[in-house]
Design a protein around this motif. Structure first.
Motif, PDB file in Angstrom:
ATOM      1  N   ALA A   1       2.539   0.153   6.148  1.00  0.00           N
ATOM      2  CA  ALA A   1       3.073   0.369   7.430  1.00  0.00           C
ATOM      3  C   ALA A   1       4.732  -0.091   7.082  1.00  0.00           C
ATOM      4  CB  ALA A   1       2.585  -0.610   8.586  1.00  0.00           C
ATOM      5  N   LEU A   2       4.945  -1.102   6.412  1.00  0.00           N
ATOM      6  CA  LEU A   2       6.281  -1.788   5.971  1.00  0.00           C
ATOM      7  C   LEU A   2       6.919  -0.567   5.164  1.00  0.00           C
ATOM      8  CD1 LEU A   2       5.483  -5.575   5.173  1.00  0.00           C
ATOM      9  CD2 LEU A   2       7.176  -4.346   6.916  1.00  0.00           C
ATOM     10  N   GLY A   3       6.015  -0.054   4.338  1.00  0.00           N
ATOM     11  CA  GLY A   3       6.863   1.199   3.367  1.00  0.00           C
ATOM     12  C   GLY A   3       7.293   2.243   4.050  1.00  0.00           C
ATOM     13  N   MET A   4       6.527   2.534   5.144  1.00  0.00           N
ATOM     14  CA  MET A   4       6.948   3.521   6.051  1.00  0.00           C
ATOM     15  C   MET A   4       8.128   3.370   6.687  1.00  0.00           C
ATOM     16  SD  MET A   4       5.145   5.760   4.428  1.00  0.00           S
ATOM     17  CE  MET A   4       5.687   7.454   5.443  1.00  0.00           C
ATOM     18  N   VAL A   5       8.060   2.195   7.237  1.00  0.00           N
ATOM     19  CA  VAL A   5       9.135   1.578   8.390  1.00  0.00           C
ATOM     20  C   VAL A   5      10.483   1.572   7.580  1.00  0.00           C
ATOM     21  CG1 VAL A   5       9.792  -0.383   9.619  1.00  0.00           C
ATOM     22  CG2 VAL A   5       7.710   0.584  10.113  1.00  0.00           C
ATOM     23  N   PHE A   6      10.524   1.276   6.386  1.00  0.00           N
ATOM     24  CA  PHE A   6      11.418   0.757   5.464  1.00  0.00           C
ATOM     25  C   PHE A   6      11.941   2.189   4.477  1.00  0.00           C
ATOM     26  CE2 PHE A   6      10.581  -3.309   6.807  1.00  0.00           C
ATOM     27  CZ  PHE A   6      11.807  -3.647   7.694  1.00  0.00           C
ATOM     28  N   SER A   7      11.022   3.148   4.814  1.00  0.00           N
ATOM     29  CA  SER A   7      11.071   4.320   3.699  1.00  0.00           C
ATOM     30  C   SER A   7      11.248   3.854   2.171  1.00  0.00           C
ATOM     31  CB  SER A   7      12.284   5.268   4.086  1.00  0.00           C
ATOM     32  OG  SER A   7      12.117   5.732   5.213  1.00  0.00           O
ATOM     33  N   SER A   8      10.386   3.049   1.853  1.00  0.00           N
ATOM     34  CA  SER A   8      10.307   2.296   0.512  1.00  0.00           C
ATOM     35  C   SER A   8       9.499   2.820  -0.279  1.00  0.00           C
ATOM     36  CB  SER A   8      10.156   1.036   0.629  1.00  0.00           C
ATOM     37  OG  SER A   8      10.064   0.230  -0.408  1.00  0.00           O
ATOM     38  N   LEU A   9       9.703   3.918  -1.221  1.00  0.00           N
ATOM     39  CA  LEU A   9       9.276   4.210  -2.265  1.00  0.00           C
ATOM     40  C   LEU A   9       8.440   3.133  -2.973  1.00  0.00           C
ATOM     41  CD1 LEU A   9       7.940   6.816  -3.617  1.00  0.00           C
ATOM     42  CD2 LEU A   9       9.774   7.207  -4.871  1.00  0.00           C
ATOM     43  N   ALA A  10       9.325   2.311  -3.453  1.00  0.00           N
ATOM     44  CA  ALA A  10       8.773   0.931  -4.425  1.00  0.00           C
ATOM     45  C   ALA A  10       7.362   0.582  -3.609  1.00  0.00           C
ATOM     46  CB  ALA A  10       9.837   0.145  -4.553  1.00  0.00           C
ATOM     47  N   VAL A  11       7.457   0.299  -2.399  1.00  0.00           N
ATOM     48  CA  VAL A  11       6.170  -0.197  -1.660  1.00  0.00           C
ATOM     49  C   VAL A  11       5.035   0.563  -1.871  1.00  0.00           C
ATOM     50  CG1 VAL A  11       5.438  -1.285   0.432  1.00  0.00           C
ATOM     51  CG2 VAL A  11       7.691  -1.726  -0.122  1.00  0.00           C
ATOM     52  N   ILE A  12       5.239   1.861  -1.680  1.00  0.00           N
ATOM     53  CA  ILE A  12       4.147   2.824  -1.546  1.00  0.00           C
ATOM     54  C   ILE A  12       3.702   2.974  -3.187  1.00  0.00           C
ATOM     55  CG2 ILE A  12       3.482   5.143  -1.086  1.00  0.00           C
ATOM     56  CD1 ILE A  12       4.039   3.328   1.380  1.00  0.00           C
ATOM     57  N   ALA A  13       4.517   2.917  -4.028  1.00  0.00           N
ATOM     58  CA  ALA A  13       4.059   2.802  -5.440  1.00  0.00           C
ATOM     59  C   ALA A  13       3.211   1.569  -5.727  1.00  0.00           C
ATOM     60  CB  ALA A  13       5.451   2.920  -6.342  1.00  0.00           C
ATOM     61  N   PHE A  14       3.733   0.377  -5.063  1.00  0.00           N
ATOM     62  CA  PHE A  14       2.840  -0.746  -5.332  1.00  0.00           C
ATOM     63  C   PHE A  14       1.378  -0.649  -4.665  1.00  0.00           C
ATOM     64  CE2 PHE A  14       1.338  -4.615  -3.033  1.00  0.00           C
ATOM     65  CZ  PHE A  14       1.232  -5.526  -4.346  1.00  0.00           C
ATOM     66  N   VAL A  15       1.323  -0.103  -3.585  1.00  0.00           N
ATOM     67  CA  VAL A  15      -0.028   0.074  -3.022  1.00  0.00           C
ATOM     68  C   VAL A  15      -0.873   1.505  -3.881  1.00  0.00           C
ATOM     69  CG1 VAL A  15      -1.129   1.140  -1.104  1.00  0.00           C
ATOM     70  CG2 VAL A  15       0.682  -0.188  -0.760  1.00  0.00           C
ATOM     71  N   ALA A  16      -0.182   2.030  -4.281  1.00  0.00           N
ATOM     72  CA  ALA A  16      -0.982   3.164  -5.220  1.00  0.00           C
ATOM     73  C   ALA A  16      -1.138   2.723  -6.488  1.00  0.00           C
ATOM     74  CB  ALA A  16       0.067   4.340  -5.564  1.00  0.00           C
ATOM     75  N   ALA A  17      -0.295   1.488  -7.134  1.00  0.00           N
ATOM     76  CA  ALA A  17      -0.711   0.513  -8.102  1.00  0.00           C
ATOM     77  C   ALA A  17      -2.000  -0.071  -7.876  1.00  0.00           C
ATOM     78  CB  ALA A  17       0.200  -0.023  -8.887  1.00  0.00           C
ATOM     79  N   ASP A  18      -1.892  -0.775  -6.809  1.00  0.00           N
ATOM     80  CA  ASP A  18      -3.001  -1.499  -6.304  1.00  0.00           C
ATOM     81  C   ASP A  18      -4.390  -0.972  -6.163  1.00  0.00           C
ATOM     82  OD1 ASP A  18      -3.505  -4.480  -5.135  1.00  0.00           O
ATOM     83  OD2 ASP A  18      -4.494  -3.100  -3.774  1.00  0.00           O
ATOM     84  N   PHE A  19      -4.225   0.451  -5.639  1.00  0.00           N
ATOM     85  CA  PHE A  19      -5.728   1.084  -5.433  1.00  0.00           C
ATOM     86  C   PHE A  19      -6.006   1.579  -6.834  1.00  0.00           C
ATOM     87  CE2 PHE A  19      -4.569   2.097  -0.985  1.00  0.00           C
ATOM     88  CZ  PHE A  19      -5.621   1.848  -0.233  1.00  0.00           C
ATOM     89  N   PHE A  20      -4.949   1.660  -7.687  1.00  0.00           N
ATOM     90  CA  PHE A  20      -5.515   2.047  -8.962  1.00  0.00           C
ATOM     91  C   PHE A  20      -6.224   1.158  -9.692  1.00  0.00           C
ATOM     92  CE2 PHE A  20      -4.999   2.744 -13.735  1.00  0.00           C
ATOM     93  CZ  PHE A  20      -5.259   3.811 -13.780  1.00  0.00           C
ATOM     94  N   ILE A  21      -5.588  -0.074  -9.893  1.00  0.00           N
ATOM     95  CA  ILE A  21      -6.404  -1.282 -10.217  1.00  0.00           C
ATOM     96  C   ILE A  21      -7.893  -1.368  -9.853  1.00  0.00           C
ATOM     97  CG2 ILE A  21      -6.546  -3.879 -10.575  1.00  0.00           C
ATOM     98  CD1 ILE A  21      -3.333  -3.427 -10.651  1.00  0.00           C
ATOM     99  N   ARG A  22      -8.013  -1.203  -8.586  1.00  0.00           N
ATOM    100  CA  ARG A  22      -9.416  -1.594  -7.908  1.00  0.00           C
ATOM    101  C   ARG A  22     -10.333  -0.165  -8.047  1.00  0.00           C
ATOM    102  NH1 ARG A  22      -8.516  -1.737  -2.030  1.00  0.00           N
ATOM    103  NH2 ARG A  22      -6.214  -1.546  -2.225  1.00  0.00           N
ATOM    104  N   ALA A  23      -9.655   0.903  -8.210  1.00  0.00           N
ATOM    105  CA  ALA A  23     -10.447   2.079  -8.244  1.00  0.00           C
ATOM    106  C   ALA A  23     -10.745   2.465  -9.911  1.00  0.00           C
ATOM    107  CB  ALA A  23      -9.819   3.402  -7.978  1.00  0.00           C
ATOM    108  N   PHE A  24      -9.923   2.273 -10.889  1.00  0.00           N
ATOM    109  CA  PHE A  24     -10.212   2.607 -12.149  1.00  0.00           C
ATOM    110  C   PHE A  24     -10.177   1.679 -13.254  1.00  0.00           C
ATOM    111  CE2 PHE A  24      -8.028   6.148  -9.670  1.00  0.00           C
ATOM    112  CZ  PHE A  24      -9.028   7.275  -9.683  1.00  0.00           C
TER     113      PHE A  24
END
Length: 146
Positions: A30-53
């Motif tokens: 939600a914060l990433g979308m409100v602030f249009s922050s690609l860095a925050v969304i990339a952080f979330v993707a990296a977090d999911f990657f760690i948990r998934a793979f």
């Protein structure tokens, strides 16, 4: 209604940690979308990657969730880890899609995918409802049966 199936494993996790992690995903996306922050969304993707793979025990968000559960002294409730790993893989794909759409300047499409991710994560946090099991039952399992 058809019976739902989830991937299964012998590994267990405390149910409360993925639920609190889902809350942190909701807040972070939600914060990433409100602030249009690609860095925050990339952080979330990296977090999911760690948990998934990876075999790492914790990602940054799941580590924060673990400490939150410990701090609140919530009694552990062991559950199967495999559905959570499958859900993390779906979360990785969705957060990666959001990042790509943001990078390509398609904000409405990115917001749409983010809304779906937020909805799924909210279901996990609020109701311990794993949308991954539904998706696994209707989309993945039929591929293995054929």
């Amino acid at each position: 209604m058809k019976q739902l199936f989830c991937p299964i494993s012998t590994e267990r996790v405390n149910e409360h940690v993925p639920r609190v992690t889902a809350l942190y995903v909701v807040l972070t996306v939600a914060l990433g979308m409100v602030f249009s922050s690609l860095a925050v969304i990339a952080f979330v993707a990296a977090d999911f990657f760690i948990r998934a793979f990876t075999k790492l025990r914790f990602s940054p968000l799941s580590c924060a969730a673990y400490w939150t559960v410990e701090l609140l002294k919530i009694q552990a409730k062991p559950i199967d880890k495999a559905p959570k790993v499958f859900a993390a893989r779906m979360g990785f794909v969705m957060s990666l899609m959001i990042a790509v759409l943001m990078g390509l300047n398609f904000p409405v499409a990115a917001l749409f995918v983010a809304g779906i991710l937020l909805f799924f994560a909210s279901l996990e946090f609020a109701f311990a409802f794993c949308a991954g099991c539904t998706i696994y039952t209707y989309l993945v399992l039929p591929l293995y049966k054929n």
